[in-house]
Design an enzyme around this catalytic site. Structure first.
Site, PDB file in Angstrom:
ATOM      1  N   LYS A   1      -4.698  11.242 -12.088  1.00 15.28           N
ATOM      2  CA  LYS A   1      -4.746  10.402 -11.133  1.00 15.28           C
ATOM      3  C   LYS A   1      -5.668  10.998  -9.976  1.00 15.28           C
ATOM      4  O   LYS A   1      -5.595  12.388 -10.130  1.00 15.28           O
ATOM      5  CB  LYS A   1      -3.458  10.022 -10.253  1.00 15.28           C
TER       6      LYS A   1
ATOM      7  N   ASP B   1      -7.833   1.705  -8.698  1.00 15.09           N
ATOM      8  CA  ASP B   1      -6.490   1.611  -8.223  1.00 15.09           C
ATOM      9  C   ASP B   1      -6.479   0.895  -6.761  1.00 15.09           C
ATOM     10  O   ASP B   1      -7.792   0.442  -6.562  1.00 15.09           O
ATOM     11  CB  ASP B   1      -5.801   3.011  -8.155  1.00 15.09           C
TER      12      ASP B   1
HETATM   13  P1  NDP Z   1      -4.022  -7.238  -5.165  1.00 17.29           P
HETATM   14  O1  NDP Z   1      -4.688  -6.424  -4.037  1.00 17.29           O
HETATM   15  O2  NDP Z   1      -4.702  -7.893  -5.979  1.00 17.29           O
HETATM   16  O3  NDP Z   1      -2.787  -8.070  -4.699  1.00 17.29           O
HETATM   17  C1  NDP Z   1      -1.666  -7.698  -4.038  1.00 17.29           C
HETATM   18  C2  NDP Z   1      -1.059  -9.059  -3.576  1.00 17.29           C
HETATM   19  O4  NDP Z   1       0.252  -8.474  -2.888  1.00 17.29           O
HETATM   20  C3  NDP Z   1      -1.775  -9.748  -2.420  1.00 17.29           C
HETATM   21  O5  NDP Z   1      -1.511 -11.030  -2.589  1.00 17.29           O
HETATM   22  C4  NDP Z   1      -0.988  -9.175  -1.109  1.00 17.29           C
HETATM   23  O6  NDP Z   1      -1.286 -10.107   0.110  1.00 17.29           O
HETATM   24  C5  NDP Z   1       0.316  -9.216  -1.571  1.00 17.29           C
HETATM   25  N1  NDP Z   1       1.097  -8.263  -0.781  1.00 17.29           N
HETATM   26  C6  NDP Z   1       0.806  -7.205  -0.197  1.00 17.29           C
HETATM   27  N2  NDP Z   1       2.046  -6.785   0.619  1.00 17.29           N
HETATM   28  C7  NDP Z   1       2.662  -7.557   0.351  1.00 17.29           C
HETATM   29  C8  NDP Z   1       4.141  -7.738   0.727  1.00 17.29           C
HETATM   30  N3  NDP Z   1       4.842  -6.842   1.561  1.00 17.29           N
HETATM   31  N4  NDP Z   1       4.945  -9.041   0.589  1.00 17.29           N
HETATM   32  C9  NDP Z   1       4.219  -9.822  -0.083  1.00 17.29           C
HETATM   33  N5  NDP Z   1       3.177  -9.892  -0.570  1.00 17.29           N
HETATM   34  C10 NDP Z   1       2.330  -8.566  -0.352  1.00 17.29           C
HETATM   35  O7  NDP Z   1      -3.161  -6.015  -5.898  1.00 17.29           O
HETATM   36  P2  NDP Z   1      -2.924  -6.147  -7.663  1.00 17.29           P
HETATM   37  O8  NDP Z   1      -2.259  -7.651  -7.787  1.00 17.29           O
HETATM   38  O9  NDP Z   1      -3.953  -5.553  -8.308  1.00 17.29           O
HETATM   39  O10 NDP Z   1      -1.594  -5.220  -7.557  1.00 17.29           O
HETATM   40  C11 NDP Z   1      -0.318  -5.464  -7.392  1.00 17.29           C
HETATM   41  C12 NDP Z   1       0.582  -4.537  -7.507  1.00 17.29           C
HETATM   42  O11 NDP Z   1       0.415  -3.980  -8.936  1.00 17.29           O
HETATM   43  C13 NDP Z   1       0.227  -2.981  -7.065  1.00 17.29           C
HETATM   44  O12 NDP Z   1       1.629  -2.302  -6.890  1.00 17.29           O
HETATM   45  C14 NDP Z   1      -0.712  -2.430  -8.031  1.00 17.29           C
HETATM   46  O13 NDP Z   1      -0.331  -0.957  -7.860  1.00 17.29           O
HETATM   47  C15 NDP Z   1       0.444  -2.693  -9.271  1.00 17.29           C
HETATM   48  N6  NDP Z   1      -0.381  -2.495 -10.561  1.00 17.29           N
HETATM   49  C16 NDP Z   1      -1.868  -3.231 -10.661  1.00 17.29           C
HETATM   50  C17 NDP Z   1      -2.198  -2.985 -12.006  1.00 17.29           C
HETATM   51  C18 NDP Z   1      -3.728  -3.856 -12.042  1.00 17.29           C
HETATM   52  O14 NDP Z   1      -4.247  -4.016 -13.020  1.00 17.29           O
HETATM   53  N7  NDP Z   1      -4.218  -4.499 -11.077  1.00 17.29           N
HETATM   54  C19 NDP Z   1      -1.963  -2.267 -12.863  1.00 17.29           C
HETATM   55  C20 NDP Z   1      -0.683  -1.773 -12.705  1.00 17.29           C
HETATM   56  C21 NDP Z   1       0.119  -1.779 -11.473  1.00 17.29           C
HETATM   57  P3  NDP Z   1      -2.354  -9.960   1.150  1.00 17.29           P
HETATM   58  O15 NDP Z   1      -3.685 -10.805   0.530  1.00 17.29           O
HETATM   59  O16 NDP Z   1      -1.838 -10.551   2.230  1.00 17.29           O
HETATM   60  O17 NDP Z   1      -2.726  -8.599   1.365  1.00 17.29           O
END
Ligand code: NDP
Length: 448
Positions: free
Chosen positions: A128, A168
């Site tokens: 990482k 990430d």
């Molecule tokens: P994105 O940035 O695309 O989406 C994150 C989403 O979560 C947004 O809709 C954001 O809203 C929302 N969000 C943030 N904080 C909160 C909260 N407190 N309550 C509710 N919603 C919230 O990220 P990803 O979808 O790519 O990733 C999401 C999670 O998955 C992370 O933990 C990431 O580390 C993990 N992950 C992702 C991978 C991937 O391939 N993308 C792989 C493995 C793990 P807003 O628009 O308001 O910010």
């Protein structure tokens, strides 16, 4: 806390050596608590000092990143790469750009990544990296200059057969493009040194969908085997509306479920008839807007302020796909009293440890992030294979491979759960043990 004197001694020494790194210590503790029975069963692990060897990263690089902002001012950031373990293959893991990034966070993430990559069954070690650079509010050219400077140092330590970074938090397709461009310029080589690349220059089809789809594939396999059940006709609640949440919704719906709620960091939407995903994609992927627009655009559904309220909605399956620490013990109690049968973690560490324990103690099928969201890195591994072979697989080919990888991750974890878990729902213990065993065996074979 630990029953094995060996594990206890190693952990105490580890704690002392890393005393300013709370995240790293907590991650190691959680892993040791679940893999401890292996050390009671296998005394030779102690003679081989396997735990001490596993808990020491193979290499940790910290470097200076200098760049100029748009006003010409010189800025200084810290860059990191932790190459944790290469027993199973070249180091592999994302780069995070966020002001909270420090040694402790990077080492904790690299340790977790080592076990996750092992579970995918693909030949990938764990790593990482990242920087305390804050991409928020930076112009496109500032991001480019930062990425170029970061890569000017990082390139010395990576390569397609050495270490293959990916995205990430704060590192998406744009940043990967700038990092790749600089790597190519410096080394005069076009190779698969980074994954998450654009489709025009070596990226893999289905990478965008992989984490959300993979989560549903894992959970489907678990539901079939453990509960003789499926997604069909289930009511599903998904937190978040980003990449993971959107594609978890798409796959759950195609498997026959009805997703009734999604959220963003401001609040959540509830639509009894089932969320119209095209509207969510328009808001989030095209307009980069707020989820609160959903009822206005569709003339249906309701918006509620505050994202944590989403867990009070009655559902059969809950998929936390937003962020870390978004589901605590109180939320777990609400879900269980509303009859939830399965919880699958799409985000990294979304559930608190006491929430996880509550689910397992109440016979809720709990799919832990380490295994259930490994679809993203697994598809990155498939991107590496395509790059090495200089060919591109179709969407369907990648999707089929992803499905079979997620099925295998479940099977491998479940076998260990049955042997070492608290009960058959304790898939976290199973995942930690299955992931660690493979790394341990490879380390032993390769000598010291
Ligand atoms: P994105 O940035 O695309 O989406 C994150 C989403 O979560 C947004 O809709 C954001 O809203 C929302 N969000 C943030 N904080 C909160 C909260 N407190 N309550 C509710 N919603 C919230 O990220 P990803 O979808 O790519 O990733 C999401 C999670 O998955 C992370 O933990 C990431 O580390 C993990 N992950 C992702 C991978 C991937 O391939 N993308 C792989 C493995 C793990 P807003 O628009 O308001 O910010």
């Amino acid at each position: 806390m630990f029953k094995s004197n060996y594990v206890k001694k190693v952990f105490e020494e580890f704690e002392l050596k890393n005393k300013n790194m709370p995240e790293y210590i907590n991650a190691a503790k959680e892993i040791l608590e679940s893999i401890e029975p292996l050390f009671i069963d296998n005394k030779e692990y102690e003679n081989l000092a396997l735990l001490e060897r596993f808990l020491e990263p193979e290499r940790f690089v910290e470097f200076k990143v200098l760049w100029t902002d748009d006003s010409g001012k010189i800025r200084v950031n810290k860059g990191y790469r932790c190459q944790y373990n290469s027993a199973l293959g070249p180091y592999k893991g994302g780069l995070r750009l966020h002001p909270t990034v420090n040694q402790s966070i990077i080492k904790f993430l690299a340790l977790e990544q080592t076990l996750k990559n092992s579970l995918t069954t693909l030949p990938m070690g764990g790593a990482k990296g990242g920087s305390d650079f804050d991409p928020k509010g930076k112009s496109d050219t500032e991001i480019m200059r930062f990425c170029q400077s970061f890569m000017t140092e990082l390139y010395k330590y990576i390569g397609p057969n050495v270490d293959v970074p990916a995205g990430d938090i704060g590192v998406g397709a744009r940043e990967i493009g700038y990092l790749f461009g600089q790597y190519k310029r410096i080394t005069n080589e076009f190779s698969g040194t980074l994954t998450g690349k654009g489709l025009t220059y070596g990226g893999s089809l289905a990478r965008k969908e992989a984490t959300g789809y993979g989560l549903c594939y894992y959970l489907s396999a678990a539901l079939t085997k453990i509960k003789n059940d499926s997604f069909k006709d289930k009511i599903v609640v998904i937190s978040g509306s980003g990449n993971v949440a959107i594609y978890a919704n798409e796959k759950a719906t195609s498997l026959g479920a009805k997703v009734v709620a999604m959220s963003d960091s401001n609040g959540y939407i509830y639509d009894e008839k089932g969320i119209d995903l095209a509207v969510v994609k328009r808001i989030k992927e095209q307009e980069r807007g707020r989820i609160s627009l959903y009822p206005k655009y569709l003339g249906r559904g309701e918006y509620f302020e505050g994202s944590s309220g989403i867990w009070s909605i009655k559902c059969d399956i809950a998929l936390p796909c937003a962020t870390q620490n978004e589901l605590n013990l109180e939320d777990a109690k609400k879900l269980v009293s509303n009859g939830v049968i399965a919880v699958g973690e799409g985000a990294n560490m979304p559930s608190s440890l006491d929430a996880i324990k509550y689910f397992v103690d109440n016979n809720v099928l709990f799919a832990p992030a380490k295994a259930a969201n490994a679809g993203g890195v697994a598809t990155s591994g498939l991107e590496m294979s395509q790059n090495s072979m200089r060919l591109s697989w179709s969407f369907q080919e990648v999707d089929e491979k992803l499905k079979s990888i997620m099925q295998n991750i479940f099977e491998a974890s479940y076998n260990e759960t049955l042997k070492y878990g608290k009960n058959k729902y304790d898939l976290l213990t199973g995942a930690n043990i299955a992931g660690f065993k493979k790394v341990a065996e490879a380390m032993i074979s390769q000598g010291i």
